[in-house]
Design a protein around this motif. Sequence first.
Motif: not given
Length: 337
Positions: A1-14, A21-35
Amino acid sequence: MPQCKFFRECRSNAVIQIPHTKMALCKDHFLRYIENRVKKNIEDNHLIDFQNPKEKVLVAISGGKDSQTLLTILHKALQGRVALEALYIEVGITPRNYSYDSAIIARSLCEKLGVPFHILNVKEHLGFTIDDIHQLGTYIKKGKRNRKRNNYRGECSYCGLLKRYYINYFAVKHNFTKVATGHNLTDEASQLLSNFFSIDIELMSRAGPITLRDVEGLIPRIKPLYYIYETELIMYAYFAKVEHLPTECEYATDSPVISVKKSLEKIESFRRGSMMNMVRDFQKNLKPILAETITEDHQIVKKCSQCGMTTYLDMCSFCTTTNRLKEQMKQFHILEE
Ligand code: FES
Ligand code: ZN
Ligand code: ZN
């Protein structure tokens, strides 16, 4: 899995790629994205009136992943700004303790979130349960006589009718202004396509994240998860640890809509975004045209001659159907005369 693409500064693994959209997200940003997408639907489509001090939302909760996730996200999104309560309809399905376990899980989530939990027992109101309807169906299927005239539609269909009726009944009785249900994008795309196959323009014109016609006695229904794929909900429930009943109802059968759903999921696997585009474009381009063509104004709002609830018929479809079921159950001695 690539790195999270939610914010540039997020370096977490997706941990996930968004299906459309095929956007890769880490856990926290995925939850926020859905909300955030749920909140956007609520705001853009005016699902909840935050200015109305009497606004009161009833979540129809079943213990399954969709409604449990809906309650979790809605509770977070509303932040106590609007009254939120939950209703569980006890329809009486005993195989594998289905209804019993569902109620426990639904109640447990409400207690955890501090959301008032209500339960309405269909047997107490109606005198029979979905188990009884199942027994009737077994007799009807076994017997050759009068098979056509018996007109048996299957447990899920009756279960849906009972739930819709009692949810509205409860909401009217307790002054709720909106009923929220857990329908997701995959459900809606499948239903839309099924209605298209049968060219049911009237049903198609009613599709949407909110029922628009304002009729006294019919509480508007809202679908906050309208633009969220089922696969996204499964992942949300998993990552947010939303407790839900993992088992399916024993009576769930492969209805034509389920077959359409499976086909759409296949199409989505090689044409990503198909379901999202279909539902969005329908809402934007086709629904306004249908709404102009189909006017429900000719339908006169009445009160059911038996139960007094709002209907467009002399007797509502709930009363007509349950009267027929009662008669049939008496014939087969499932109910006493
Ligand atoms: Fe109602 Fe299965 S949950 S018939
Ligand atoms: Zn991230
Ligand atoms: Zn009625």
